[in-house]
Design a protein around this motif. Structure first.
Motif, PDB file in Angstrom:
ATOM      1  N   LEU A  71       1.382  -0.921  -0.171  1.00 10.96           N
ATOM      2  CA  LEU A  71      -0.230   0.353  -0.013  1.00 10.96           C
ATOM      3  C   LEU A  71       0.660   1.157   0.059  1.00 10.96           C
ATOM      4  O   LEU A  71       0.579   1.739  -0.925  1.00 10.96           O
ATOM      5  CB  LEU A  71      -1.161  -0.109   1.412  1.00 10.96           C
ATOM      6  CG  LEU A  71      -2.247   0.920   1.526  1.00 10.96           C
ATOM      7  CD1 LEU A  71      -2.545   0.801   2.143  1.00 10.96           C
ATOM      8  CD2 LEU A  71      -1.008   2.239   1.899  1.00 10.96           C
ATOM      9  N   VAL A  72       2.261   1.699   1.544  1.00  8.08           N
ATOM     10  CA  VAL A  72       2.661   2.870   0.691  1.00  8.08           C
ATOM     11  C   VAL A  72       3.313   2.588  -0.344  1.00  8.08           C
ATOM     12  O   VAL A  72       3.827   3.584  -0.480  1.00  8.08           O
ATOM     13  CB  VAL A  72       3.397   2.628   2.350  1.00  8.08           C
ATOM     14  CG1 VAL A  72       2.498   2.035   3.770  1.00  8.08           C
ATOM     15  CG2 VAL A  72       4.381   1.423   2.687  1.00  8.08           C
ATOM     16  N   ASN A  73       3.532   2.406  -1.003  1.00  9.19           N
ATOM     17  CA  ASN A  73       4.943   1.921  -1.740  1.00  9.19           C
ATOM     18  C   ASN A  73       3.991   2.135  -3.490  1.00  9.19           C
ATOM     19  O   ASN A  73       4.469   2.195  -4.277  1.00  9.19           O
ATOM     20  CB  ASN A  73       6.100   1.147  -2.381  1.00  9.19           C
ATOM     21  CG  ASN A  73       6.721   0.698  -1.054  1.00  9.19           C
ATOM     22  OD1 ASN A  73       7.286   1.675  -0.669  1.00  9.19           O
ATOM     23  ND2 ASN A  73       6.847   0.017  -0.182  1.00  9.19           N
ATOM     24  N   ILE A  77      -1.210   5.588  -4.729  1.00  6.56           N
ATOM     25  CA  ILE A  77      -1.424   6.016  -3.355  1.00  6.56           C
ATOM     26  C   ILE A  77      -0.948   7.185  -2.933  1.00  6.56           C
ATOM     27  O   ILE A  77       0.413   7.115  -3.586  1.00  6.56           O
ATOM     28  CB  ILE A  77      -1.698   4.838  -2.472  1.00  6.56           C
ATOM     29  CG1 ILE A  77      -2.598   4.054  -2.695  1.00  6.56           C
ATOM     30  CG2 ILE A  77      -0.800   5.628  -0.954  1.00  6.56           C
ATOM     31  CD1 ILE A  77      -3.748   4.172  -3.020  1.00  6.56           C
ATOM     32  N   ASP A  78      -1.229   8.580  -2.727  1.00  9.33           N
ATOM     33  CA  ASP A  78      -1.081   9.626  -2.444  1.00  9.33           C
ATOM     34  C   ASP A  78      -1.150  10.004  -0.922  1.00  9.33           C
ATOM     35  O   ASP A  78      -0.254  11.099  -0.564  1.00  9.33           O
ATOM     36  CB  ASP A  78      -0.951  11.111  -3.123  1.00  9.33           C
ATOM     37  CG  ASP A  78      -2.020  10.610  -4.289  1.00  9.33           C
ATOM     38  OD1 ASP A  78      -0.996  10.833  -5.449  1.00  9.33           O
ATOM     39  OD2 ASP A  78      -2.965  10.236  -5.067  1.00  9.33           O
ATOM     40  N   VAL A  79      -1.777   9.080  -0.150  1.00  7.64           N
ATOM     41  CA  VAL A  79      -2.445   9.650   0.622  1.00  7.64           C
ATOM     42  C   VAL A  79      -2.301   8.373   2.557  1.00  7.64           C
ATOM     43  O   VAL A  79      -2.775   7.560   1.304  1.00  7.64           O
ATOM     44  CB  VAL A  79      -3.196  10.113   1.544  1.00  7.64           C
ATOM     45  CG1 VAL A  79      -4.047  10.665   2.445  1.00  7.64           C
ATOM     46  CG2 VAL A  79      -3.389  11.689   0.917  1.00  7.64           C
ATOM     47  N   VAL A  80      -1.315   8.184   3.146  1.00 11.45           N
ATOM     48  CA  VAL A  80      -0.977   7.031   3.888  1.00 11.45           C
ATOM     49  C   VAL A  80      -1.834   7.138   5.132  1.00 11.45           C
ATOM     50  O   VAL A  80      -1.780   8.408   5.725  1.00 11.45           O
ATOM     51  CB  VAL A  80       0.035   6.652   4.699  1.00 11.45           C
ATOM     52  CG1 VAL A  80      -0.239   5.313   4.514  1.00 11.45           C
ATOM     53  CG2 VAL A  80       0.649   5.545   2.971  1.00 11.45           C
ATOM     54  N   ASP A  81      -3.413   6.463   5.395  1.00 12.44           N
ATOM     55  CA  ASP A  81      -3.788   7.578   7.304  1.00 12.44           C
ATOM     56  C   ASP A  81      -3.454   6.436   7.262  1.00 12.44           C
ATOM     57  O   ASP A  81      -4.056   4.543   7.374  1.00 12.44           O
ATOM     58  CB  ASP A  81      -5.510   7.016   6.827  1.00 12.44           C
ATOM     59  CG  ASP A  81      -6.163   7.617   7.864  1.00 12.44           C
ATOM     60  OD1 ASP A  81      -7.133   7.854   7.409  1.00 12.44           O
ATOM     61  OD2 ASP A  81      -5.756   7.826   8.685  1.00 12.44           O
ATOM     62  N   VAL A  82      -3.397   6.171   9.155  1.00 15.15           N
ATOM     63  CA  VAL A  82      -2.519   4.655   9.477  1.00 15.15           C
ATOM     64  C   VAL A  82      -3.386   4.878  11.083  1.00 15.15           C
ATOM     65  O   VAL A  82      -3.347   6.189  11.566  1.00 15.15           O
ATOM     66  CB  VAL A  82      -1.619   4.615  10.492  1.00 15.15           C
ATOM     67  CG1 VAL A  82      -0.915   4.174  11.336  1.00 15.15           C
ATOM     68  CG2 VAL A  82      -0.472   5.726   9.505  1.00 15.15           C
ATOM     69  N   ILE A  92       4.613   2.036  10.037  1.00 16.67           N
ATOM     70  CA  ILE A  92       3.766   2.314   9.025  1.00 16.67           C
ATOM     71  C   ILE A  92       4.503   3.591   8.644  1.00 16.67           C
ATOM     72  O   ILE A  92       4.140   4.115   6.851  1.00 16.67           O
ATOM     73  CB  ILE A  92       2.901   1.804   9.005  1.00 16.67           C
ATOM     74  CG1 ILE A  92       2.394   0.903   9.429  1.00 16.67           C
ATOM     75  CG2 ILE A  92       1.985   2.702   7.451  1.00 16.67           C
ATOM     76  CD1 ILE A  92       0.532   0.438   9.415  1.00 16.67           C
ATOM     77  N   ALA A  93       4.311   4.933   9.543  1.00 10.40           N
ATOM     78  CA  ALA A  93       4.605   6.233   8.583  1.00 10.40           C
ATOM     79  C   ALA A  93       5.756   6.596   8.237  1.00 10.40           C
ATOM     80  O   ALA A  93       6.079   6.900   7.123  1.00 10.40           O
ATOM     81  CB  ALA A  93       4.172   6.698  10.144  1.00 10.40           C
ATOM     82  N   LEU A  94       6.960   5.930   8.583  1.00  9.46           N
ATOM     83  CA  LEU A  94       7.922   6.029   8.039  1.00  9.46           C
ATOM     84  C   LEU A  94       8.412   5.328   7.023  1.00  9.46           C
ATOM     85  O   LEU A  94       8.503   6.185   5.693  1.00  9.46           O
ATOM     86  CB  LEU A  94       9.457   5.066   9.373  1.00  9.46           C
ATOM     87  CG  LEU A  94       8.940   5.688  10.800  1.00  9.46           C
ATOM     88  CD1 LEU A  94      10.227   5.162  11.374  1.00  9.46           C
ATOM     89  CD2 LEU A  94       9.898   7.455  10.663  1.00  9.46           C
ATOM     90  N   ALA A  95       7.725   4.216   7.238  1.00 13.53           N
ATOM     91  CA  ALA A  95       7.781   3.488   5.340  1.00 13.53           C
ATOM     92  C   ALA A  95       6.941   5.255   4.916  1.00 13.53           C
ATOM     93  O   ALA A  95       7.610   4.545   3.413  1.00 13.53           O
ATOM     94  CB  ALA A  95       7.374   2.537   5.257  1.00 13.53           C
ATOM     95  N   ALA A  96       5.732   4.792   4.913  1.00 15.96           N
ATOM     96  CA  ALA A  96       5.453   5.904   4.108  1.00 15.96           C
ATOM     97  C   ALA A  96       5.887   7.037   3.698  1.00 15.96           C
ATOM     98  O   ALA A  96       5.982   7.737   2.303  1.00 15.96           O
ATOM     99  CB  ALA A  96       3.445   6.171   4.410  1.00 15.96           C
ATOM    100  N   LEU A  97       6.358   7.407   4.582  1.00 10.00           N
ATOM    101  CA  LEU A  97       7.043   8.992   4.869  1.00 10.00           C
ATOM    102  C   LEU A  97       8.225   8.896   3.648  1.00 10.00           C
ATOM    103  O   LEU A  97       8.626   9.279   2.469  1.00 10.00           O
ATOM    104  CB  LEU A  97       7.755   9.987   5.721  1.00 10.00           C
ATOM    105  CG  LEU A  97       6.057  10.404   6.569  1.00 10.00           C
ATOM    106  CD1 LEU A  97       6.958  10.449   8.008  1.00 10.00           C
ATOM    107  CD2 LEU A  97       5.930  11.820   6.221  1.00 10.00           C
ATOM    108  N   ALA A  99       8.013   6.567   0.965  1.00 11.09           N
ATOM    109  CA  ALA A  99       7.457   6.415  -0.076  1.00 11.09           C
ATOM    110  C   ALA A  99       7.140   8.298  -0.549  1.00 11.09           C
ATOM    111  O   ALA A  99       6.653   7.762  -1.998  1.00 11.09           O
ATOM    112  CB  ALA A  99       6.900   5.260   0.097  1.00 11.09           C
ATOM    113  N   GLY A 100       7.031   9.010  -0.253  1.00  8.42           N
ATOM    114  CA  GLY A 100       6.352  10.264  -0.971  1.00  8.42           C
ATOM    115  C   GLY A 100       5.398  10.334  -0.338  1.00  8.42           C
ATOM    116  O   GLY A 100       4.207  11.474  -1.366  1.00  8.42           O
TER     117      GLY A 100
END
Ligand code: SOE
Length: 406
Positions: A71-73, A77-82, A92-97, A99-100
């Motif tokens: 999902l995060v990669n 997907i533009d926004v990740v909601d944890v 999850i948040a560190l991986a999402a950040l 990944a931009g």
């Protein structure tokens, strides 16, 4: 953001209570507010295929996955909601950040200060590249709370002397309530303190504009063992594996059931905080009172459309706590809803949260509370835990020499 149709394609991890509350907000926000971008409920993630498929259908997501790393990669997907338990927020948040992705992370930010520091640092780095992040302290976005902040900022209370905050629930008063993840330190980080205490720490700092600089705390775990979830009957294996006869298997509660602390704020105010899950009869009772040199204001979540306001500058004969119904069109967030007097609810605070997040992403503004703001809350939580463990400021009351009638 998808530039073709100005969409923000959202991927949400988690589908329990907060997943449902966030889904309601994502479904609603662009239907009530005119925003520069539109949220697309693209993908929901959960560990159990059957349950996440059911959640996608019930909550209104286009698709589902059991792989949050995918999902995060994903490029779509533009926004990740944890919306997961605290032990996975950082990963999850560190991986999402990295990944931009723009990130909205539920509160508290993390289970430890170390995790929160890493998340705040990663958010600052990503911010420089145009990536936005926010922590989900949703009660800031109750219109009455925003109005409380405005009253303080406008000087209507004068110099703030006292902050009095309590967040009381009673869902685990029954000792037979099972040992769910919120009662396990490795999953939740702490108990009532981090779960509901974090809310009143953030809310009071937001409303007063002051930060907590020191605390003295006590915490308590009233029920120290509970039946394991889905606990089988038969030989009761306690947490150390010993077996003590018939009954459901028990596990150790490793978090606080209640936390009480006093605090000093950097603007000179004295504060008291109480967070408990053993306040029998109190279901979700959050109450904050601010006393200042020119007046006082009270917010009660059970009457979330109202504020009680005491204006000490009024003629003495006219003084008293007035009830402000925060439903006028020019009250915060209310222009999108109903005519005056038609009240809103708990779930609207999440819609307001998504409104502000979408607008910040689309306009390049920095949303609040930032991960840095949430780190500060984590530092307070940590200080409360250390103070309670140390018992440093605790002065025993000398026992009476003879038994006295009470
Ligand atoms: C605790 O039960 C809880 O769900 C919190 O985790 C939420 O943050 C709060 O808004 C409601 O209660």
């Amino acid at each position: 953001m998808s530039t073709t149709d100005n969409q923000l394609r959202v991927g949400m991890v988690g589908y329990a209570f907060m997943g449902a509350a966030h889904s309601q907000a994502w479904r609603t926000v662009n239907r009530v507010y005119d925003l520069p971008a539109r949220a697309r409920m693209a993908l929901i993630c959960g560990r159990d295929t059957g349950k996440v498929a059911e959640a996608a259908d019930r909550l209104g997501w286009d698709a589902y996955t059991t792989d949050w790393r995918d999902l995060v990669n994903r490029d779509d997907i533009d926004v990740v909601d944890v919306c997961t338990p605290g032990d996975s927020h950082a990963e999850i948040a560190l991986a999402a950040l990295a990944a931009g992705k723009h990130v909205l992370c539920e509160k508290p930010l993390a289970n430890t200060v170390e995790e929160a520091r890493a998340m705040a640092a990663a958010a600052a780095t990503a911010q420089a590249a145009g990536v936005r992040s926010m922590c989900g302290f949703n009660y800031r976005r109750v219109p009455a709370v925003t109005m409380m902040r405005q009253l303080v900022a406008d000087g209507r209370l004068g110099v703030i002397r006292h902050v009095r905050a309590a967040y009381l629930q009673d869902w685990i008063v029954d000792p037979q309530f099972p040992l769910v993840w919120r009662l396990q330190k490795d999953r939740a980080g702490s108990g009532a303190l981090g779960d509901i205490g974090a809310h009143i720490i953030d809310l009071t700092q937001y409303v007063t504009g002051q930060r907590i600089t020191g605390v003295s705390a006590v915490t308590e775990t009233f029920v120290k063992e509970r039946p394991l979830p889905g606990g089988s009957s038969g030989l009761a294996a306690t947490v150390d594996g010993s077996v003590d006869g018939q009954g459901p298997a028990l596990g150790q509660v490793t978090v606080d059931d209640a936390a009480v602390f006093v605090a000093r704020l950097d603007g000179g105010a004295l504060a008291t905080y109480e967070a408990s899950r053993f306040a029998t009869g109190r279901k979700n009772a959050l109450r904050v009172e601010i006393n200042g040199s020119l007046g006082s204001v009270v917010f009660d979540l059970e009457r979330l459309n109202e504020l009680e306001f005491y204006d000490a500058t009024r003629p003495t004969a006219e003084q008293g706590f007035s009830r402000i119904l925060v439903t006028e069109g020019d009250h915060p967030y209310m222009s999108a809803w109903w005519p005056p007097g038609h009240i809103i609810g708990y779930e609207h605070s999440f819609t307001h949260q998504m409104r502000d997040f979408i607008e910040a992403i689309a306009t390049g503004a920095d949303p609040a509370p930032s991960f840095a703001d949430a780190l500060q809350v984590q530092l307070v939580l940590d200080a409360v835990g250390r103070s309670a463990d140390l018992g440093s400021s605790w002065t025993e009351v000398e026992p009476a020499l003879t038994a006295v009638a009470v």
